[in-house]
Design an enzyme around this catalytic site. Structure first.
Site, PDB file in Angstrom:
ATOM      1  N   TYR A   5       0.811  -1.218   0.000  1.00 42.68           N
ATOM      2  CA  TYR A   5       0.000   0.000   0.000  1.00 42.68           C
ATOM      3  C   TYR A   5       0.846   1.272   0.000  1.00 42.68           C
ATOM      4  CZ  TYR A   5      -4.762  -1.795   0.685  1.00 42.68           C
ATOM      5  OH  TYR A   5      -5.989  -2.372   0.519  1.00 42.68           O
ATOM      6  N   LYS A  52       4.122 -15.049   1.422  1.00 44.36           N
ATOM      7  CA  LYS A  52       4.323 -15.633   0.093  1.00 44.36           C
ATOM      8  C   LYS A  52       5.825 -15.825  -0.075  1.00 44.36           C
ATOM      9  CE  LYS A  52       2.920 -17.030  -3.955  1.00 44.36           C
ATOM     10  NZ  LYS A  52       2.160 -18.275  -4.131  1.00 44.36           N
ATOM     11  N   ASP A  80      -1.841 -18.026  -0.699  1.00 47.27           N
ATOM     12  CA  ASP A  80      -2.808 -18.672  -1.598  1.00 47.27           C
ATOM     13  C   ASP A  80      -3.454 -19.874  -0.917  1.00 47.27           C
ATOM     14  OD1 ASP A  80      -0.267 -19.825  -1.689  1.00 47.27           O
ATOM     15  OD2 ASP A  80      -0.360 -20.350  -3.817  1.00 47.27           O
ATOM     16  N   ASP A 124      -5.955  -7.270   3.587  1.00 46.59           N
ATOM     17  CA  ASP A 124      -7.131  -6.636   2.986  1.00 46.59           C
ATOM     18  C   ASP A 124      -7.994  -7.700   2.323  1.00 46.59           C
ATOM     19  OD1 ASP A 124      -8.780  -4.498   1.997  1.00 46.59           O
ATOM     20  OD2 ASP A 124      -7.825  -4.787   0.046  1.00 46.59           O
ATOM     21  N   ASP A 129     -11.736  -9.668   3.887  1.00 52.31           N
ATOM     22  CA  ASP A 129     -13.038  -9.688   3.193  1.00 52.31           C
ATOM     23  C   ASP A 129     -13.528 -11.126   3.051  1.00 52.31           C
ATOM     24  OD1 ASP A 129     -13.139  -6.923   2.808  1.00 52.31           O
ATOM     25  OD2 ASP A 129     -13.792  -7.115   0.716  1.00 52.31           O
TER      26      ASP A 129
HETATM   27  C1  IPM Z   1     -10.370  -1.723   3.978  1.00 49.83           C
HETATM   28  C2  IPM Z   1     -10.726  -1.008   2.698  1.00 49.83           C
HETATM   29  C3  IPM Z   1      -9.664   0.061   2.435  1.00 49.83           C
HETATM   30  C4  IPM Z   1      -8.342  -0.658   2.243  1.00 49.83           C
HETATM   31  C5  IPM Z   1      -9.978   0.977   1.262  1.00 49.83           C
HETATM   32  C6  IPM Z   1     -11.291   1.698   1.433  1.00 49.83           C
HETATM   33  C7  IPM Z   1      -8.869   1.970   1.009  1.00 49.83           C
HETATM   34  O1  IPM Z   1     -10.849  -1.916   1.663  1.00 49.83           O
HETATM   35  O2  IPM Z   1     -10.261  -1.064   5.023  1.00 49.83           O
HETATM   36  O3  IPM Z   1     -10.217  -2.948   3.940  1.00 49.83           O
HETATM   37  O4  IPM Z   1      -8.046  -1.108   1.134  1.00 49.83           O
HETATM   38  O5  IPM Z   1      -7.598  -0.760   3.208  1.00 49.83           O
HETATM   39 MG    MG Z   2     -10.712  -3.952   2.239  1.00 48.41          MG
END
Ligand code: IPM
Ligand code: MG
Length: 367
Positions: free
Chosen positions: A142, A193, A225, A249, A253
């Site tokens: 990032y 990785k 992975d 990240d 999710d």
């Molecule tokens: C998260 C989100 C953020 C990230 C975005 C909104 C920049 O996806 O907090 O997971 O990528 O960190």
């Molecule tokens: Mg995110």
């Protein structure tokens, strides 16, 4: 009896709707404990771009620096997607993380027993899931340099991002991993990785070295992975995971699906411990702005409310109140109340505000 300053940054989309509910719950929980919270609201993300031209006004950053904790909603949306990368709504959040050195992002994913069937995954897979993803938040892909887009004379282009970590950055997030695992089931999985990336080789080396200071925690390493697969194959094998910014990240999710809905997942982003011992923190639901349902009053405020519980626990040292908020949420769910995202077929859904009312009611009526 104490007074705490809370910066409230609702941001965009459903952030505007769920954050006020979390603030109400916070206020009620703190009042029960005899503490006063001073809320101060500020602009961030797209809302800030519209009002001031940039995603993070200096006044917002200054407020965050003065605050004991930050209650955050979400940023971004289609309206601002065409802006150049450094002026996008998301940049506001990325800058706050960096400026406040909020390097440790804690994302718990727990399968609530009454919501097992809300997950698209089989009951036999998700039942009993209770894990914590710890995502390094101020380094890695990032933020690494160099980055940017080079335009060539012939019209072609080359874009660069860099995954970079210093041993010090790896060591401090590894320590967070071990400390958190120690308070859970004492198992830490480090995700990397290292079969391809030198950054991951250094990561693995440092995590292994730090492990010597935590002989009571069992450490293992897994490739990212393989981890992505294992998370949906047998999530109950995991307790605490620690990983690089981008890997975290993505995996967080994925982990959200294990909890039934993104609408249930809170997070805490913590910096170095402040003078008072408590870590400066930003608390944010994982779900984002959800433009498809924004403005309708139907978003699930539980992720924001559980983020408020994390705020009480990690920044204000009010663990008992945090427990109380979590119990209030559980009791509302146990009583059968659902927002649209977690309602089963034939179940009536309540709106954002109503769900907030129910949790505040349970909190005030509960022990
Ligand atoms: C998260 C989100 C953020 C990230 C975005 C909104 C920049 O996806 O907090 O997971 O990528 O960190
Ligand atoms: Mg995110």
């Amino acid at each position: 009896m104490a007074t705490f300053r809370i910066a409230v940054l609702p941001g965009d989309g459903i952030g505007q709707e769920v954050t006020p509910e979390a603030a109400r719950v916070l206020r009620a929980a703190a009042a029960r404990a005899g503490h006063t919270l001073e809320f101060e609201e500020a602009l961030i993300g797209g809302a800030a771009i519209d009002a001031t031209g940039g995603p993070l006004p200096e006044a917002t950053l200054a407020l965050c620096r003065r605050a004991h904790a930050i209650l955050f909603g979400a940023v971004g949306g289609p309206r601002w997607d065409d802006l150049p990368p450094d002026r996008r709504a998301e940049r506001g959040l990325l800058r706050v993380r960096k400026e406040l050195d909020l390097y440790a992002n804690l994302r718990p994913a727990k399968c609530f027993p009454m919501l097992v069937d809300a997950s698209p995954l089989k009951r036999s897979v998700v039942e009993g899931t209770d894990l914590m993803v710890i995502r390094e938040l101020t380094g890695g892909l990032y933020y690494g340099e160099p980055r940017g887009v080079e335009r060539q004379a012939d019209g072609s282009a080359r874009a660069v991002n860099t995954m970079a970590y210093t041993s010090r950055e790896i060591e401090r997030i590894a320590r967070t991993g071990f400390e958190v695992a120690r308070k859970r089931r004492k198992r830490l999985t480090s995700v990397d990785k290292s079969n391809v990336l030198v950054v991951s080789q250094l990561w693995r080396e440092i995590v292994t070295r730090v492990a010597k200071d935590y002989p009571d925690v069992a450490l293992d390493h897994i490739l990212v992975d393989n981890c992505a697969m294992a998370l949906v194959q047998k999530p109950t094998q995991f307790d605490t995971l620690v990983t690089e910014n981008t890997f975290g990240d993505i995996l967080s999710d994925e982990a959200a699906i294990l909890a039934g809905s993104m609408g249930m997942l809170p997070s805490a982003s913590l910096g170095p411990a402040g003078a008072g011992g408590g870590a400066v923190g930003l608390y944010e639901p994982v779900h984002g702005t959800a433009p498809d349902i924004a403005g309708k009053g139907i978003a699930n405020p539980i992720a924001a409310i559980l983020s408020a519980a994390m705020l009480l626990r990690y920044s204000l040292d009010m663990g008992a109140e945090a427990d109380r908020v979590e119990r209030a949420v559980l009791s509302v769910l146990t009583a059968g109340h659902r927002t649209g995202d977690i309602a089963g077929r034939g179940e009536t859904a309540v709106g954002t505000r109503q769900m907030g009312d129910l949790v505040v009611g349970a909190l005030e009526g509960g022990r």
